[in-house]
Design a protein around this motif. Structure first.
Motif, PDB file in Angstrom:
ATOM      1  N   VAL A 194       1.005  -1.619  -0.230  1.00 23.43           N
ATOM      2  CA  VAL A 194       0.051   0.047  -0.055  1.00 23.43           C
ATOM      3  C   VAL A 194       0.868   1.204   0.383  1.00 23.43           C
ATOM      4  CG1 VAL A 194      -2.399  -0.739   1.237  1.00 23.43           C
ATOM      5  CG2 VAL A 194      -0.346  -0.030   2.435  1.00 23.43           C
ATOM      6  N   ILE A 195       2.030   1.121   0.305  1.00 23.73           N
ATOM      7  CA  ILE A 195       2.978   2.547   0.502  1.00 23.73           C
ATOM      8  C   ILE A 195       4.671   1.876  -0.414  1.00 23.73           C
ATOM      9  CG2 ILE A 195       4.309   3.677   2.069  1.00 23.73           C
ATOM     10  CD1 ILE A 195       1.315   4.736   1.678  1.00 23.73           C
ATOM     11  N   LEU A 196       4.867   2.725  -0.896  1.00 22.43           N
ATOM     12  CA  LEU A 196       6.017   2.465  -1.500  1.00 22.43           C
ATOM     13  C   LEU A 196       6.874   3.475  -1.399  1.00 22.43           C
ATOM     14  CD1 LEU A 196       4.422   2.237  -5.287  1.00 22.43           C
ATOM     15  CD2 LEU A 196       4.827   0.142  -3.705  1.00 22.43           C
ATOM     16  N   PRO A 197       8.548   2.951  -1.637  1.00 19.60           N
ATOM     17  CA  PRO A 197       9.674   3.947  -1.122  1.00 19.60           C
ATOM     18  C   PRO A 197       9.185   5.109  -2.061  1.00 19.60           C
ATOM     19  CG  PRO A 197      10.360   1.803  -2.827  1.00 19.60           C
ATOM     20  CD  PRO A 197       8.879   1.285  -2.506  1.00 19.60           C
ATOM     21  N   GLY A 198       9.572   6.028  -0.997  1.00 19.75           N
ATOM     22  CA  GLY A 198       9.635   7.807  -0.989  1.00 19.75           C
ATOM     23  C   GLY A 198       8.027   8.676  -0.708  1.00 19.75           C
ATOM     24  N   ASP A 199       6.761   7.561  -1.053  1.00 17.74           N
ATOM     25  CA  ASP A 199       5.820   7.649  -0.428  1.00 17.74           C
ATOM     26  C   ASP A 199       5.832   8.812   0.836  1.00 17.74           C
ATOM     27  OD1 ASP A 199       4.556   7.113  -2.609  1.00 17.74           O
ATOM     28  OD2 ASP A 199       3.738   4.954  -2.199  1.00 17.74           O
ATOM     29  N   VAL A 200       5.067   9.907   0.904  1.00 20.21           N
ATOM     30  CA  VAL A 200       4.485  10.770   2.268  1.00 20.21           C
ATOM     31  C   VAL A 200       3.366  10.313   2.166  1.00 20.21           C
ATOM     32  CG1 VAL A 200       4.878  12.797   3.533  1.00 20.21           C
ATOM     33  CG2 VAL A 200       6.819  12.014   1.516  1.00 20.21           C
ATOM     34  N   PHE A 201       2.921   9.827   3.299  1.00 25.48           N
ATOM     35  CA  PHE A 201       1.473   9.298   3.910  1.00 25.48           C
ATOM     36  C   PHE A 201       1.479  10.027   5.380  1.00 25.48           C
ATOM     37  CE2 PHE A 201       3.846   5.673   5.820  1.00 25.48           C
ATOM     38  CZ  PHE A 201       3.596   5.405   6.289  1.00 25.48           C
ATOM     39  N   TYR A 202      -0.069   9.016   5.191  1.00 23.29           N
ATOM     40  CA  TYR A 202      -0.985   9.445   6.707  1.00 23.29           C
ATOM     41  C   TYR A 202      -2.363   8.631   5.999  1.00 23.29           C
ATOM     42  CZ  TYR A 202      -4.160  12.710   5.157  1.00 23.29           C
ATOM     43  OH  TYR A 202      -5.351  14.417   5.300  1.00 23.29           O
ATOM     44  N   ILE A 203      -2.887   7.392   7.792  1.00 21.49           N
ATOM     45  CA  ILE A 203      -4.300   6.818   7.473  1.00 21.49           C
ATOM     46  C   ILE A 203      -4.978   7.519   7.889  1.00 21.49           C
ATOM     47  CG2 ILE A 203      -4.473   4.464   8.137  1.00 21.49           C
ATOM     48  CD1 ILE A 203      -2.588   3.987   7.348  1.00 21.49           C
ATOM     49  N   SER A 204      -6.365   7.765   8.003  1.00 23.51           N
ATOM     50  CA  SER A 204      -6.945   8.688   8.543  1.00 23.51           C
ATOM     51  C   SER A 204      -8.321   8.065   8.610  1.00 23.51           C
ATOM     52  CB  SER A 204      -7.252  10.109   8.269  1.00 23.51           C
ATOM     53  OG  SER A 204      -8.251  10.628   9.640  1.00 23.51           O
ATOM     54  N   ASN A 205      -9.529   7.852   9.115  1.00 22.36           N
ATOM     55  CA  ASN A 205     -10.634   7.389   8.288  1.00 22.36           C
ATOM     56  C   ASN A 205     -11.076   5.987   7.768  1.00 22.36           C
ATOM     57  OD1 ASN A 205     -11.868   9.419  10.104  1.00 22.36           O
ATOM     58  ND2 ASN A 205     -11.850  10.734   8.586  1.00 22.36           N
ATOM     59  N   GLY A 206      -9.640   5.531   8.306  1.00 22.22           N
ATOM     60  CA  GLY A 206      -9.901   3.979   7.287  1.00 22.22           C
ATOM     61  C   GLY A 206      -8.825   4.239   6.088  1.00 22.22           C
TER      62      GLY A 206
ATOM     63  N   GLN B 192       0.936  14.752  -2.224  1.00 22.47           N
ATOM     64  CA  GLN B 192       1.197  14.984  -3.920  1.00 22.47           C
ATOM     65  C   GLN B 192       2.540  16.364  -4.037  1.00 22.47           C
ATOM     66  OE1 GLN B 192      -1.430  13.456  -5.697  1.00 22.47           O
ATOM     67  NE2 GLN B 192      -1.619  12.859  -3.812  1.00 22.47           N
ATOM     68  N   PRO B 193       2.459  16.330  -5.480  1.00 24.18           N
ATOM     69  CA  PRO B 193       3.643  16.662  -6.086  1.00 24.18           C
ATOM     70  C   PRO B 193       3.113  18.701  -5.777  1.00 24.18           C
ATOM     71  CG  PRO B 193       3.494  15.467  -7.807  1.00 24.18           C
ATOM     72  CD  PRO B 193       2.248  15.292  -6.908  1.00 24.18           C
ATOM     73  N   ASP B 194       2.423  19.394  -5.263  1.00 27.44           N
ATOM     74  CA  ASP B 194       1.350  20.757  -4.895  1.00 27.44           C
ATOM     75  C   ASP B 194       1.445  20.765  -3.849  1.00 27.44           C
ATOM     76  OD1 ASP B 194      -0.437  18.722  -4.575  1.00 27.44           O
ATOM     77  OD2 ASP B 194      -2.107  20.018  -6.155  1.00 27.44           O
ATOM     78  N   GLY B 195       1.988  19.245  -3.668  1.00 29.37           N
ATOM     79  CA  GLY B 195       2.256  20.036  -1.421  1.00 29.37           C
ATOM     80  C   GLY B 195       0.264  19.181  -1.206  1.00 29.37           C
ATOM     81  N   GLY B 196      -1.081  18.934  -1.795  1.00 28.96           N
ATOM     82  CA  GLY B 196      -1.498  18.671  -1.408  1.00 28.96           C
ATOM     83  C   GLY B 196      -1.266  17.415  -0.560  1.00 28.96           C
ATOM     84  N   TRP B 197      -2.689  16.841  -0.246  1.00 24.10           N
ATOM     85  CA  TRP B 197      -3.504  15.510   0.016  1.00 24.10           C
ATOM     86  C   TRP B 197      -4.077  15.102  -0.870  1.00 24.10           C
ATOM     87  CZ3 TRP B 197       0.473  13.191   3.506  1.00 24.10           C
ATOM     88  CH2 TRP B 197       1.227  14.092   3.881  1.00 24.10           C
ATOM     89  N   LYS B 198      -3.699  13.450  -1.071  1.00 23.22           N
ATOM     90  CA  LYS B 198      -5.251  12.724  -2.067  1.00 23.22           C
ATOM     91  C   LYS B 198      -5.140  11.811  -1.146  1.00 23.22           C
ATOM     92  CE  LYS B 198      -6.355  12.191  -6.808  1.00 23.22           C
ATOM     93  NZ  LYS B 198      -6.605  12.626  -8.438  1.00 23.22           N
ATOM     94  N   VAL B 199      -6.894  10.982  -1.161  1.00 21.62           N
ATOM     95  CA  VAL B 199      -6.843   9.373  -1.417  1.00 21.62           C
ATOM     96  C   VAL B 199      -5.857   8.535  -2.591  1.00 21.62           C
ATOM     97  CG1 VAL B 199      -8.296   7.744  -0.736  1.00 21.62           C
ATOM     98  CG2 VAL B 199      -8.600   9.579  -0.104  1.00 21.62           C
ATOM     99  N   SER B 200      -4.815   7.990  -1.577  1.00 18.55           N
ATOM    100  CA  SER B 200      -4.717   6.510  -2.610  1.00 18.55           C
ATOM    101  C   SER B 200      -6.391   5.993  -3.192  1.00 18.55           C
ATOM    102  CB  SER B 200      -3.529   5.815  -1.987  1.00 18.55           C
ATOM    103  OG  SER B 200      -3.226   4.683  -2.741  1.00 18.55           O
ATOM    104  N   ARG B 201      -6.456   5.551  -4.499  1.00 16.06           N
ATOM    105  CA  ARG B 201      -7.764   4.932  -5.033  1.00 16.06           C
ATOM    106  C   ARG B 201      -6.958   4.546  -5.153  1.00 16.06           C
ATOM    107  NH1 ARG B 201      -9.410  10.785  -6.256  1.00 16.06           N
ATOM    108  NH2 ARG B 201     -10.779  11.214  -4.545  1.00 16.06           N
ATOM    109  N   LYS B 202      -7.544   2.786  -5.591  1.00 13.39           N
ATOM    110  CA  LYS B 202      -7.113   1.662  -5.804  1.00 13.39           C
ATOM    111  C   LYS B 202      -8.134   1.560  -7.048  1.00 13.39           C
ATOM    112  CE  LYS B 202     -10.194   0.098  -2.082  1.00 13.39           C
ATOM    113  NZ  LYS B 202      -9.268   1.410  -1.754  1.00 13.39           N
ATOM    114  N   PRO B 203      -7.130   0.446  -8.022  1.00 10.65           N
ATOM    115  CA  PRO B 203      -7.447   0.204  -9.471  1.00 10.65           C
ATOM    116  C   PRO B 203      -8.799   0.404  -9.673  1.00 10.65           C
ATOM    117  CG  PRO B 203      -5.169   0.404  -9.210  1.00 10.65           C
ATOM    118  CD  PRO B 203      -5.811   0.175  -7.482  1.00 10.65           C
ATOM    119  N   GLU B 204      -9.626   0.396 -10.803  1.00  8.09           N
ATOM    120  CA  GLU B 204     -10.679  -0.269 -10.371  1.00  8.09           C
ATOM    121  C   GLU B 204     -10.651  -1.975 -10.031  1.00  8.09           C
ATOM    122  OE1 GLU B 204     -15.002  -0.260 -13.237  1.00  8.09           O
ATOM    123  OE2 GLU B 204     -12.750   0.772 -13.396  1.00  8.09           O
ATOM    124  N   ALA B 205      -9.976  -2.652 -10.610  1.00  8.82           N
ATOM    125  CA  ALA B 205     -10.058  -4.556 -11.221  1.00  8.82           C
ATOM    126  C   ALA B 205     -10.005  -4.523  -9.577  1.00  8.82           C
ATOM    127  CB  ALA B 205      -9.072  -4.632 -12.049  1.00  8.82           C
TER     128      ALA B 205
END
Length: 549
Positions: A144-156, A162-175
């Motif tokens: 779920v986390i790869l080298p270089g990722d900056v992350f946190y886990i909230s509400n499951g 993101q490159p612009d400094g914002g945060w975005k949910v890590s969404r799964k591929p549709e399959a």
């Protein structure tokens, strides 16, 4: 008359120039030699394929259920084939189901107990060559986390910087998302179970797999099943009332609440059971204590068997689906996030609309009778589908899980749905470094500082203290003595302020069955050198054969 010339003598065949040693052997021994050579060659080829190309693994634990069933029994668990060849060049992609060697040295516990760490709290090695060697267990989780990722886990959910400094949910591929969806309710799955309750002149009735709604202005049909992060592996459980021996109860009630636990059969969509003549619901963990019969199919027995302790969080990502068999008037499915946001999917005979907080987001015209409908809140998005076609998908604001999700039907008229079902997404629980261990940490320090302590208490307290410190130090890439008081035992990686950066060559692996998965939240990063391969498919049992996403 002369005698005929005698026939010339036939020359004997020449002796072989070089008679082989094997040619002198008896026929049975030559056959044995050839057979052994063939088997040895086949073994070498098989080992080369196993080491460099593909290998079969058995899933021993329940941490990836329900996608991959695990069990200590050979015949009850899934068997998978793993790609090792291409994996050597590509490594794991995000959300890949990955096999890896456990990153901490372990030895087998005494008496066949769970594996234990191979050193004591004061750094003494416990392994003994030949007698008590190190174990090299293989685990199966998602990357779920790869080298270089900056992350946190909230509400499951997992948030990535993101490159612009914002945060975005890590969404799964549709399959992958499609196989991760887990069914928590299906109409008709259990006779007599209808978790829809009508209020204000409305009602819901069930006949087989159909649900009929009678709606009225000002009323609502509400979903009454608690949306907990609960997982029930189909099979036997033990159930009893959650609260015991209240002196205010009469004698009959005290006897009921003090009775022994009973074995019942449960699953996610068949949660009703009988206990001493009363009907219980496994989703109501505030009223019932539900226990597994064993923890043998878990990565680590520390989870125990009681579900109430590990599955008390509430979820926020759900998907409603069903076929609209009949409709008179209009019907609206509402998804309320406490008193913060409300999203609605309204259907009439010839059209539909989706709204958020009372504002229309999108609408369309279509014949809706017989339509297959889907409405979902997933990873900070709302989306709807009609007959398999996505008609709307919009980003929405995240909401704290303390604002519990509420589902309801409203409108005017009537509607009948067939195969009405509700699914939920994976919800990563607050365990390991995500949990606030301050109270536990301080209690262990108190034991260590006490003058009246037993050796066993000392060892247990010191080990727990070191484990709490160790995983946090590893996640932050610091020495223990460099950690702040908050970092020593408080939750990490639960907000942008406490976000964690994955170092080079480090992966965070977590299981789909999050409440019962012993994974990277408890023991940290998996080094690149420990990765073994990507799971391709389930090959046994044949009834569960499929590709793994």
């Amino acid at each position: 008359m002369t005698e005929p010339d005698p026939a010339p003598a036939v020359a004997a065949p020449p002796a072989p120039l070089h008679e082989t040693w094997e040619a002198r052997l008896p026929e049975w021994q030559q056959w044995l030699n050839r057979t052994c050579e063939n088997w040895i060659f086949a073994f070498i080829v098989a080992m080369a394929i196993r080491h460099f190309a593909v290998e079969a693994f058995r899933i021993p634990t329940a941490s990836m259920e329900p996608m991959l069933y695990g069990d200590p029994a050979f015949a009850k668990s899934d068997h998978v084939v793993v790609d090792k060849f291409l994996f050597r060049f590509t490594g794991p992609k995000r959300w890949d189901v990955t096999v890896f060697q456990f990153p901490q040295p372990e030895i087998e516990g005494h008496g066949g107990a769970d594996a234990v760490t191979a050193w004591t709290w004061d750094d003494k090695r416990l392994d003994v060559p030949m007698l008590r060697p190190l174990m090299y267990r293989n685990f199966v989780k998602r990357a779920v986390i790869l080298p270089g990722d900056v992350f946190y886990i909230s509400n499951g959910d997992i948030y990535l910087k993101q490159p612009d400094g914002g945060w975005k949910v890590s969404r799964k591929p549709e399959a992958a998302q499609e196989v991760i969806w887990q069914e928590v309710y299906r109409s008709g799955a259990q006779a007599g179970y209808l978790p829809w309750n009508g209020e204000g002149g409305t009602s819901a009735t069930a006949t087989g797999s159909t649900v009929a709604l009678a709606l009225a202005e000002g009323g609502a049909v509400r979903f009454t099943q608690p949306l907990r992060n609960l997982y029930l592996k189909p099979g036997p459980f033990r159930a009893r009332p959650a609260r015991q021996g209240d002196d205010d109860r009469d004698e009959a009630d005290r006897g009921f609440y003090d009775a022994e636990a009973e074995q019942v059969e449960l699953s996610m969509t068949t949660p009703l059971f009988k206990y001493h003549g009363r009907t219980g619901n496994a989703w109501e963990l505030d009223r019932w204590a539900i226990s597994r019969l064993t923890s043998a199919d878990l990565d680590n027995g520390s989870h125990g068997t009681l579900l109430n302790k590990s599955m008390n969080e509430f979820i926020g990502d759900v998907r409603l689906r069903g076929t609209l068999a009949a409709l008179a008037g209009s019907v609206t499915f509402r998804l309320d996030q406490g008193d913060v946001h409300a999203y609605a999917f309204t259907v009439t005979a010839d059209g539909w609309s989706v709204s958020g907080d009372g504002k229309e987001l999108k609408s369309g015209k279509a014949a809706m009778s017989g339509a297959r409908l889907v409405f979902a809140h997933l990873d900070n998005q709302i989306f709807a589908r009609i007959n398999g076609d996505e008609v709307v998908r919009v980003d929405v604001e995240p909401v704290d899980s303390a604002k519990r999700l509420a589902l309801s039907w409203s409108g005017a008229g009537s509607a009948t749905f067939s195969e009405l079902a509700l699914d939920r997404d994976v919800h990563y629980t607050s365990s390991g470094f995500l949990r606030d261990d301050t109270r536990i940490y301080k209690s262990q320090v108190k034991v260590l500082e006490s003058e009246n302590r037993q050796t066993e208490e000392l060892d247990s307290a010191a080990t727990m203290k070191r484990n709490i410190q160790g995983v946090r130090a590893q996640m932050l890439g610091k020495a223990v003595d460099e950690l702040t008081p908050a970092q020593l035992s408080g939750p990490l990686g639960t907000s942008a302020a406490s976000a964690i950066t994955a170092p080079p060559g480090a992966y965070l692996m977590m299981g789909d069955n999050s409440p019962l998965s012993w994974d990277g939240r408890s023991w940290g990063w998996v080094p690149k050198e420990n990765l073994r391969g990507r799971v391709l498919a389930v090959i046994l049992p044949f009834s569960r054969w499929r590709l793994v996403r």
